[in-house]
Enzyme design. Structure first.
Site, PDB file in Angstrom:
ATOM      1  N   LEU A 153       0.707  -1.186   0.043  1.00 41.18           N
ATOM      2  CA  LEU A 153      -0.055  -0.071  -0.083  1.00 41.18           C
ATOM      3  C   LEU A 153       0.919   1.259   0.197  1.00 41.18           C
ATOM      4  O   LEU A 153       1.986   1.219   0.353  1.00 41.18           O
ATOM      5  CB  LEU A 153      -1.015  -0.066   1.086  1.00 41.18           C
ATOM      6  N   CYS A 154       0.340   2.449  -0.431  1.00 43.06           N
ATOM      7  CA  CYS A 154       0.999   3.563  -0.484  1.00 43.06           C
ATOM      8  C   CYS A 154       1.524   3.840   0.886  1.00 43.06           C
ATOM      9  O   CYS A 154       1.028   3.629   1.802  1.00 43.06           O
ATOM     10  CB  CYS A 154       0.049   4.700  -0.863  1.00 43.06           C
ATOM     11  N   PRO A 155       2.791   4.369   0.864  1.00 38.97           N
ATOM     12  CA  PRO A 155       3.734   4.765  -0.166  1.00 38.97           C
ATOM     13  C   PRO A 155       4.957   3.767  -0.560  1.00 38.97           C
ATOM     14  O   PRO A 155       5.528   4.194  -1.422  1.00 38.97           O
ATOM     15  CB  PRO A 155       4.533   5.975   0.428  1.00 38.97           C
ATOM     16  N   ASP A 164      -2.241  -1.515  -5.824  1.00 42.41           N
ATOM     17  CA  ASP A 164      -2.571  -0.572  -4.979  1.00 42.41           C
ATOM     18  C   ASP A 164      -3.387   0.455  -5.944  1.00 42.41           C
ATOM     19  O   ASP A 164      -2.751   0.852  -6.937  1.00 42.41           O
ATOM     20  CB  ASP A 164      -1.637   0.047  -4.412  1.00 42.41           C
ATOM     21  N   ASP A 217      -0.047   7.912  -8.386  1.00 41.56           N
ATOM     22  CA  ASP A 217       1.373   8.151  -7.723  1.00 41.56           C
ATOM     23  C   ASP A 217       2.497   7.714  -8.652  1.00 41.56           C
ATOM     24  O   ASP A 217       3.494   8.704  -8.723  1.00 41.56           O
ATOM     25  CB  ASP A 217       1.710   7.304  -6.238  1.00 41.56           C
TER      26      ASP A 217
END
Length: 75
Positions: A13-15, A40, A46
Site C-alpha cells: 500500500l501507499c507509499p 494499489d 502516484d
C-alpha cells in the site's frame, strides 16, 4: 511492452510501491525500462507523479487480472 526488469509491488500500500520503485530505479541504467506490478489503486496517480517529479519517463500502464503493470523508463 518489453521491460528490462520487473518490480513486484503487489500487496503493498501507499507509499511502499513508490519507495520500492525509487530503490529499484537507482540500480538501473538510463534507457532501461522497469515494469512495476501493483494492485494499489493509488499507484495509478502516484507513479506518473513520481516520474514527473524525478524526471523519469512514464510510458503507460497495462491492466491485468489482479494488478496493473506500470512502465517507467529511466532517464
Amino acid at each position: 511492452m518489453q521491460a528490462d526488469a520487473v518490480l513486484n509491488a503487489k500487496g503493498l500500500l501507499c507509499p511502499m510501491p513508490i519507495v520500492k520503485l525509487s530503490q529499484k530505479m537507482k540500480t538501473m541504467t538510463p534507457g532501461q525500462v522497469l515494469e512495476v506490478q501493483a494492485d494499489d489503486k493509488g499507484a495509478a496517480v502516484d507513479i506518473p507523479a513520481w516520474c514527473q517529479k524525478t524526471g523519469n519517463i512514464f510510458l503507460g500502464s497495462e491492466p491485468g487480472n489482479s494488478y496493473t503493470s506500470y512502465f517507467v523508463k529511466k532517464s
